[in-house]
Design an enzyme around this catalytic site. Sequence first.
Site, PDB file in Angstrom:
ATOM      1  N   GLY A  11       0.776  -1.236   0.000  1.00  0.00           N
ATOM      2  CA  GLY A  11       0.000   0.000   0.000  1.00  0.00           C
ATOM      3  C   GLY A  11       0.804   1.280   0.000  1.00  0.00           C
ATOM      4  N   ASN A  13       1.623   2.960  -2.609  1.00  0.00           N
ATOM      5  CA  ASN A  13       0.954   3.869  -3.556  1.00  0.00           C
ATOM      6  C   ASN A  13      -0.313   4.440  -2.945  1.00  0.00           C
ATOM      7  OD1 ASN A  13       2.225   4.069  -6.398  1.00  0.00           O
ATOM      8  ND2 ASN A  13       2.491   1.938  -5.843  1.00  0.00           N
ATOM      9  N   ARG A  65     -14.854 -18.029  -9.712  1.00  0.00           N
ATOM     10  CA  ARG A  65     -14.357 -16.735 -10.177  1.00  0.00           C
ATOM     11  C   ARG A  65     -15.533 -15.783 -10.384  1.00  0.00           C
ATOM     12  NH1 ARG A  65     -10.168 -13.463 -10.169  1.00  0.00           N
ATOM     13  NH2 ARG A  65      -8.797 -15.261 -10.393  1.00  0.00           N
ATOM     14  N   ASN A 107      -4.533   2.548 -13.543  1.00  0.00           N
ATOM     15  CA  ASN A 107      -3.600   1.584 -12.967  1.00  0.00           C
ATOM     16  C   ASN A 107      -2.195   2.168 -13.004  1.00  0.00           C
ATOM     17  OD1 ASN A 107      -2.651  -1.057 -12.058  1.00  0.00           O
ATOM     18  ND2 ASN A 107      -1.901  -1.377 -14.147  1.00  0.00           N
ATOM     19  N   HIS A 109       1.714   1.086 -13.319  1.00  0.00           N
ATOM     20  CA  HIS A 109       2.554  -0.063 -13.669  1.00  0.00           C
ATOM     21  C   HIS A 109       4.022   0.365 -13.562  1.00  0.00           C
ATOM     22  CE1 HIS A 109       3.675  -3.861 -15.486  1.00  0.00           C
ATOM     23  NE2 HIS A 109       4.520  -3.185 -16.239  1.00  0.00           N
ATOM     24  N   ASP A 150      -2.483  -4.052 -19.003  1.00  0.00           N
ATOM     25  CA  ASP A 150      -1.547  -2.926 -19.197  1.00  0.00           C
ATOM     26  C   ASP A 150      -1.616  -2.381 -20.619  1.00  0.00           C
ATOM     27  OD1 ASP A 150       0.819  -4.895 -17.334  1.00  0.00           O
ATOM     28  OD2 ASP A 150      -0.666  -3.483 -16.587  1.00  0.00           O
ATOM     29  N   GLU A 180       6.412   6.263  -9.208  1.00  0.00           N
ATOM     30  CA  GLU A 180       5.045   5.842  -8.871  1.00  0.00           C
ATOM     31  C   GLU A 180       4.348   6.773  -7.898  1.00  0.00           C
ATOM     32  OE1 GLU A 180       4.649   1.654  -7.957  1.00  0.00           O
ATOM     33  OE2 GLU A 180       6.602   1.304  -8.870  1.00  0.00           O
TER      34      GLU A 180
END
Length: 209
Positions: A11, A13, A65, A107, A109, A150, A180
């Site tokens: 965590g 980020n 799932r 997102n 990456h 991505d 980041e």
Amino acid sequence: LKIVVLVSGGGTNLQAIIDGVEDGTISNTEIAGVISNNKNAYALKRAGENGIAHSCVSLKSWESREKFNQKLLETVESFCPDLIVLAGFLAVIPPAMIDKYSNRIINIHPSLIPSFCGKGYYGLKVHEAVLERGVKITGATVHFVDEGTDTGPIILQKAVQTKQGDTPEMLQKRVMAEAEWKLLPRAIDLIARGKVTTVDGKVLISEDE
Ligand code: GRF
């Protein structure tokens, strides 16, 4: 801007986002909730320490799932977010969520997409591959999430130099600290201020760097 942050690990980020909201570098934004697929994620502790609603939606062995996907989407929707932020989230995003929140999921990456990304490139594996290839410049990317891995429109990128003697851990830390933790808050702030638009798959940012 109401955001929900999806996490799986430490965590850091998430912490950068919490700090950015706190010190105003991320304008008019509220972290409505944090969701992890890993009940032991330190990120959940960070949420708790900062009074942020948080929950765990994990794929238990006895569940399908589909069940997981449904629970994840329901939990996200319960926060009524304007934006979903993936901050080290390691589960596959359900297609139904991609459809419902199209161009409203971002997102982070830890590489300069399209290098070192896609299936299997997560966490330390990215930095191991970067060092293995001997590239001199790596970095991080914030992008919109689409049905691929991505592959969505790129919002921001920042370069980071590799150094002689780097280990994957050393490089990961540098990419986090220098790229980041700067890019993700900045992307959220730009979106919160309406400075980000997408035209035929390319992101336009109406503000100078
Ligand atoms: C970071 O390496 C990030 O680039 C990747 O997953 C990791 C998350 O770390 N997406 P943290 O949980 O934010 O500390």
